[in-house]
Design an enzyme around this catalytic site. Sequence first.
Site, short mmCIF file in Angstrom:
data_model
loop_
_atom_site.label_atom_id
_atom_site.label_comp_id
_atom_site.label_asym_id
_atom_site.label_seq_id
_atom_site.Cartn_x
_atom_site.Cartn_y
_atom_site.Cartn_z
N HIS A 118 6.40 7.16 10.87
CA HIS A 118 5.72 7.14 9.45
C HIS A 118 5.13 8.37 8.98
O HIS A 118 3.88 8.66 9.16
CB HIS A 118 4.73 6.04 9.46
N LYS A 149 22.82 -8.30 1.52
CA LYS A 149 23.21 -9.30 2.31
C LYS A 149 24.31 -8.87 2.71
O LYS A 149 25.45 -8.34 2.19
CB LYS A 149 23.33 -10.49 1.61
N ARG A 208 11.36 2.23 3.43
CA ARG A 208 10.88 1.32 4.80
C ARG A 208 11.59 0.11 5.27
O ARG A 208 12.29 -0.47 4.45
CB ARG A 208 9.52 0.61 4.38
N ARG A 213 0.85 -1.14 0.04
CA ARG A 213 0.05 0.02 0.05
C ARG A 213 0.86 1.22 0.13
O ARG A 213 0.73 2.07 -0.78
CB ARG A 213 -0.77 0.11 1.31
N THR A 214 1.69 1.48 0.85
CA THR A 214 2.80 2.73 1.19
C THR A 214 3.58 2.79 -0.25
O THR A 214 3.81 3.78 -0.65
CB THR A 214 3.45 2.50 2.40
#
Lengths: 317, 144
Positions: free
Chosen positions: A129, A80, A101, A51-52
Amino acid sequence: MRHLIDPLDFGMQETEAVLDLADRIAANQDAYIDAAKNRKLATLFYEPSTRTRLSFEAAMLNLGGKTLGFPAADVSSASKGETIADTIRVVGRYVDIVAMRHPKEGAPLRASMFSPVPVINAGDGGHNHPSQTLIDLDTIRQRKGRLHHLTIGFCGDLKFGRPVHSLTKILTRYEGNKYVFISPEELKIPKYLEEDFLAPSHAEWYETQDLEDILPKLDVLYMTRVQKERFFNEEDYIRLKDTYTLTEDKLESAKHDMPVLHPLPRVGEISMDVDDDPRAAYFDQVQNGIFVRMALIMALLGICDPVMGKEVLLHEC
Amino acid sequence: MNVDSIQNGIVIDHITEGMGLRLYQMLELDKGEKSGSVALLQSLKSGKYGRKDLIKIEGEAIPPRISILGYIDPQITVNMIRDGRIIRKESTVLPKRLVNVIRCTNPRCITSTEAGCDHIFNLTHSGRYRCIYCNAEFHSAASK
Ligand SMILES: [Zn+2]
């Protein structure tokens, strides 16, 4: 260079300038279709939040820009062992702006310390957020015409509910706001919110367990998810779940112009019959989300507002 | 016991007995270029506190990490000495920011996984230290 990591990173005037731009974009979308032409946004999502991510990408595409990113499933191989500091120094050379995010709190702040381009925190664990907070503010301002002298009710999981903490912090900058925190005993707001924000701003606030009682007094109602796993036992959850569920029946006693906000997705805190009530503002928030994120990208990139002929943050054109 | 009094420099006085060495290390007095001699005196007799530690730093340079003293031990005093006289006697204050003095223990914090990440804490309104990354409050149980 500016970043948006914490909802309080922008001053009051800057925040409102971004919201004003979002409103101008909403009113005249065609004027902005080339605003970020030839600019690129990277969405660095180390955990899935479709969604974001889509909201940021749609915002950039609406401005005529391009986006690139990696699907969350590839994160482990893509990064990694690499530090955030190194990743951002590399990615920052491919693009003009980054939305990040990350499951770890503070990862976007770390990135901003090394990034050659602006970084937007698109959610860091259960922490901040900030674009969501701007969207909440924008929606309240739209519905109420102001951000001061409001009585705002926050309902549900106020202990872990990040959007509640962020919105409370930013609203304490405005005069005359009153806060009602409606939650079960075990999910009350954290102490620091009182000590570091509410008390120093001389705000009035109080805590209650009863939503129905207080509903007629509220100018704004902010609902949050009440998640099963936050409770100590199933009984408590079942007992309390309904108390913190908003229904059309309960809304009867509320003011006719009291917007109901929710950061979505909901898991039953707002029953479906509320959706058609004109006070339901949660789907507005989704729409506003695109415009606010468009405004945010323009502001951080220092792009001239084609309508106003000037930049949004700090500098003159 | 007596160590030559210094003409120019800093005397860090009233250090809790036994804390001197830790302070010496935390101030990183063992690192970098020295402009003069440094003396760490341990378990000196002191009327006020029984026994104390003391550090003398010769030269005009002020150790860059001096502000952490207030965090480590608030009873410490810092005397600035010029031409053999104390020109300033300061009690310490809580520093606004601590870099690599205390560590964030929040497992959800980026400091728990990011290599080479400084642990940085800021002082809040309510006089506590919060990690700049995750805002977790530092609880000093381990350090007291
Ligand atoms: Zn931390």
